[in-house]
Design an enzyme around this catalytic site. Sequence first.
Site, PDB file in Angstrom:
ATOM      1  N   HIS A   1      -0.443   2.299  -8.656  1.00 42.44           N
ATOM      2  CA  HIS A   1      -0.061   1.631  -7.410  1.00 42.44           C
ATOM      3  C   HIS A   1       0.947   2.477  -6.635  1.00 42.44           C
ATOM      4  O   HIS A   1       0.811   2.730  -5.451  1.00 42.44           O
ATOM      5  CB  HIS A   1       0.521   0.252  -7.704  1.00 42.44           C
ATOM      6  CG  HIS A   1       1.184  -0.366  -6.518  1.00 42.44           C
ATOM      7  ND1 HIS A   1       0.480  -0.815  -5.427  1.00 42.44           N
ATOM      8  CD2 HIS A   1       2.496  -0.567  -6.223  1.00 42.44           C
ATOM      9  CE1 HIS A   1       1.330  -1.283  -4.520  1.00 42.44           C
ATOM     10  NE2 HIS A   1       2.552  -1.135  -4.967  1.00 42.44           N
ATOM     11  N   SER A   2       1.999   2.879  -7.338  1.00 40.40           N
ATOM     12  CA  SER A   2       3.027   3.722  -6.718  1.00 40.40           C
ATOM     13  C   SER A   2       3.697   4.481  -7.844  1.00 40.40           C
ATOM     14  O   SER A   2       3.303   4.350  -9.007  1.00 40.40           O
ATOM     15  CB  SER A   2       4.073   2.862  -5.996  1.00 40.40           C
ATOM     16  OG  SER A   2       4.894   2.200  -6.951  1.00 40.40           O
TER      17      SER A   2
ATOM     18  N   GLU B   1       4.077  14.539  -7.584  1.00 37.61           N
ATOM     19  CA  GLU B   1       4.813  15.331  -8.572  1.00 37.61           C
ATOM     20  C   GLU B   1       6.278  15.470  -8.180  1.00 37.61           C
ATOM     21  O   GLU B   1       7.164  15.434  -9.027  1.00 37.61           O
ATOM     22  CB  GLU B   1       4.185  16.728  -8.704  1.00 37.61           C
ATOM     23  CG  GLU B   1       2.925  16.746  -9.548  1.00 37.61           C
ATOM     24  CD  GLU B   1       3.099  16.043 -10.892  1.00 37.61           C
ATOM     25  OE1 GLU B   1       4.131  16.249 -11.547  1.00 37.61           O
ATOM     26  OE2 GLU B   1       2.198  15.255 -11.258  1.00 37.61           O
TER      27      GLU B   1
ATOM     28  N   SER C   1       7.851  -2.579   4.958  1.00 34.25           N
ATOM     29  CA  SER C   1       7.678  -2.850   3.525  1.00 34.25           C
ATOM     30  C   SER C   1       7.198  -4.266   3.192  1.00 34.25           C
ATOM     31  O   SER C   1       6.344  -4.433   2.331  1.00 34.25           O
ATOM     32  CB  SER C   1       8.976  -2.591   2.762  1.00 34.25           C
ATOM     33  OG  SER C   1       9.452  -1.301   2.991  1.00 34.25           O
TER      34      SER C   1
HETATM   35  C1  TPP Z   1       6.249  -9.900   0.894  1.00 36.09           C
HETATM   36  C2  TPP Z   1       6.057  -8.903  -0.178  1.00 36.09           C
HETATM   37  N1  TPP Z   1       5.782  -9.323  -1.445  1.00 36.09           N
HETATM   38  C3  TPP Z   1       5.624  -8.422  -2.428  1.00 36.09           C
HETATM   39  C4  TPP Z   1       5.717  -7.094  -2.189  1.00 36.09           C
HETATM   40  C5  TPP Z   1       5.584  -6.100  -3.327  1.00 36.09           C
HETATM   41  N2  TPP Z   1       4.314  -5.364  -3.244  1.00 36.09           N
HETATM   42  C6  TPP Z   1       4.245  -4.174  -2.631  1.00 36.09           C
HETATM   43  S1  TPP Z   1       2.691  -3.559  -2.602  1.00 36.09           S
HETATM   44  C7  TPP Z   1       2.072  -4.896  -3.426  1.00 36.09           C
HETATM   45  C8  TPP Z   1       0.607  -4.968  -3.719  1.00 36.09           C
HETATM   46  C9  TPP Z   1      -0.238  -5.037  -2.501  1.00 36.09           C
HETATM   47  O1  TPP Z   1      -1.587  -4.940  -2.826  1.00 36.09           O
HETATM   48  P1  TPP Z   1      -2.703  -4.732  -1.734  1.00 36.09           P
HETATM   49  O2  TPP Z   1      -2.387  -5.491  -0.506  1.00 36.09           O
HETATM   50  O3  TPP Z   1      -4.012  -5.004  -2.376  1.00 36.09           O
HETATM   51  O4  TPP Z   1      -2.601  -3.196  -1.319  1.00 36.09           O
HETATM   52  P2  TPP Z   1      -2.858  -1.893  -2.227  1.00 36.09           P
HETATM   53  O5  TPP Z   1      -1.568  -1.553  -2.881  1.00 36.09           O
HETATM   54  O6  TPP Z   1      -3.920  -2.218  -3.203  1.00 36.09           O
HETATM   55  O7  TPP Z   1      -3.253  -0.807  -1.287  1.00 36.09           O
HETATM   56  C10 TPP Z   1       3.112  -5.802  -3.732  1.00 36.09           C
HETATM   57  C11 TPP Z   1       2.915  -7.043  -4.470  1.00 36.09           C
HETATM   58  C12 TPP Z   1       6.013  -6.689  -0.863  1.00 36.09           C
HETATM   59  N3  TPP Z   1       6.134  -5.398  -0.522  1.00 36.09           N
HETATM   60  N4  TPP Z   1       6.170  -7.611   0.100  1.00 36.09           N
END
Ligand code: TPP
Lengths: 362, 424
Positions: free
Chosen positions: B315-316, B102, B188
């Site tokens: 997701h975020s 929030e 990240s």
């Molecule tokens: C190298 C890289 N590519 C893309 C991203 C963008 N990104 C951040 S989280 C995410 C999804 C990751 O999914 P998952 O590993 O299944 O973890 P969850 O969010 O489901 O916990 C992406 C594509 C990133 N942070 N780093």
Amino acid sequence: MARVAAVRMLNAVTSKYANTNCRTLSMTSVAKAKEVAVRDALNAALDEELERDDRVFLMGEEVAVYDGAYKVSRGLWKKYGDKRIVDTPITEIGFTGIAVGAAMAGLRPICEFMTFNFAMQSIDHILNSAGKMFYMSAGRVNVPIVFRGPNGAAAGVAAQHSQCYGAWYAHCPGLKVLSPYSAEDARGLLKSAIRDPDPVVILENEMLYGVKYPLSDEALSKDFLIPIGKAKIERDGTHVTIVSHSKGVETSLLAAKELQAIGIEAEVINLRSLRPLDFEAISNSVKKTNHLITVEQGWPSHGVGAEICARVMESDTFFHLDQPAIRVTGADVPMAYAKALEDASLPSPADIVDVAKRILST
Amino acid sequence: MAFDKVLKNVINKCLKQPKLLRCLSTHFKHDIEDHVGSKIKWTSTLDFVSPDCFSPIPTYRVLDSRGNILNKFEEPAIENATLEKMYKDMILVNTMDKVLYESQRQGRISFYMTNYGEEATHMGSAAALDLNDLVYGQYREVGVLIWRGFTLSEIMNQCYGNCLDPGKGKQMPIHYGSKRLNFVTISSPLATQIPQAAGSAYALKNQNRVVMCYFGEGAASEGDAHAAFNFAATLDCPVIFFCRNNGYAISTPTEDQYRGDGIAVRGPGYGITTVRVDGNDVLAVYNATKAAREFCLERSKPVLIEALTYRVGHHSTSDDSTAYRSQKEVDERIQNDNPVKKLRLYLENKNLWNEEKEKEWLHLTKRNVLEAFNAAEKILLPKWTEMFTDVYGVIPHHLRKQMNEMEKHLENYRDHYPLEKYST
Ligand SMILES: Cc1ncc(C[n+]2csc(CCOP(=O)(O)OP(=O)(O)O)c2C)c(N)n1
Ligand SMILES: [Mg+2]
């Protein structure tokens, strides 16, 4: 002809950008320019080029069903389907390699990175494969590919998500590197890049995606192309030349406005293309103003400004400078998260004004 | 016939080179059974291996959805206080997520990610580790940190990037790290933690510690994940690869992320001992992690755990998941396969929890979370000089010069800057 008309109708029905598309078809000039956000300019350019050439396809994380992490590909998957707009697993090195291979086999991939920070995973394919294949094959295999996505600092996303790759890519022969600022830049450069026979890196800026800029009727034409390697003079001036690219152009224009209030007329050059670099435009301007400031969000060492200054030194432009050229750059530290530190790490109009006053008063 | 002829030729050639003949003759006695170290099984049937010829790797569970023990021999002997802590920490994570999510919506912090639905993967695995073990997270494992003793204030200060944030405002919200708790700061770019965890495990061999590495099923697509599995196996690294398979990577569902039997099936391919567990069953996660840890230590080898769970939240804060999945899907998961509810039912069956305790704990956590949150917001920002520190061990000349310039500038123009907001 019939096909075009049918597609046009389809546009009118399915595309959010139906209006934009219709405008591009009208040949009558309209007095008032249309205001278009950079995101929408990119979207329309993608749409038109996908329509124009069926070898063109877009590939990347979240580009299809989700419309792109920054919604640049909004509506395109619905319109072109799985074959042309391809969602990928999270493997930058994988989909970059696949896109490069597809380009070598005759397709025209557009490879979208969620941000250029994640393209670090793919760097080998971009430099060692895409960038060098034409040379290594003695001109037999070209790689007509576009690598694009947001570059530079966004807001509040700290060190690993906030850096400018302009100097990184511009360092490498074999690549063409573009850095658009306005909607016109975004549209014209993307279209040129897609049609270009060589690999082109387009460094977009997340903070500019939502900003609207006027687009003339000419810029709205379906065949509006900006030549790669040509800078644009965004503002005429006679006292000092400010050279920048991407978001830095915005900062420079704001500074120019402040300078005008104290009687200093700055000429602002928008590089548009980092490689090839339009040094002629810079040189001509410096010959007129005799002062040079370079502005970029990237770090100072071995950067875009450093390259420009070196070229000035090596040419007769040097003799036209009344004062040393000065670089205004991002601070030489990784980007912090805290907003106050972030703000202090990036060039502001005040930084440019300070420098301009300093070199013009002595 | 033709074969005989060829053979004759070969033997004739070999007769001229006695050494070769010896090789050839042993070859006829028995087939080689090993290919430079890996075993060979010969066949005369031309059979391709289809991914469908294996049945899925089974998913280990201890509890049913009502919190009942399925097989009493599998019930772990966990102390009552520990079981209660597991549940309390789950509620704490939920409460904290709500407040911080929030606060991002209100613009008070720039970014946040919630952990809803994955509470059991956190508590079950964290409880089975030793505080001395080294933990690498991805970003959705704050429960593990809380279990290990990370305080609410530490969390809030990090998210605000204020002067008490041990990261001094340099890293994004939720990129926690704690040297004290052996938890490596979150990074990240996806999947970088996986080979790094294998590397740390290599360095920490024979020290009676394991390395725990969490990652999502999406991150498992990155090249780094594959490299990490291979290296951990070939270098015999005591590392637990813990995959939280929560069904999605932002909008990408698992069916677009990989083909084949999930992440678990990759383990045997790399020569890694593997188990798949119900990630919404805290006891199953606990048992699996505990056994994996023992295996790692005894054999100095890696283990892969795939925990099946579900990302209930977006997701975020940059995501709106209604664009790619239905509310019905989410509601059904919350209703029918809820890790927090499951543990609560188990605790209630054991008379360890009741409505009254629930109310009391909810009230207390809410108060504590809000207190820590409000306090963090009021704490001064990191001193502006932080911008220049920690780039290198010793501040180099050019940065010191700029820092001094800035100091002078701030002295001259102090009225123009909100310096009162910064620590000194
Ligand atoms: C190298 C890289 N590519 C893309 C991203 C963008 N990104 C951040 S989280 C995410 C999804 C990751 O999914 P998952 O590993 O299944 O973890 P969850 O969010 O489901 O916990 C992406 C594509 C990133 N942070 N780093
Ligand atoms: Mg996931």
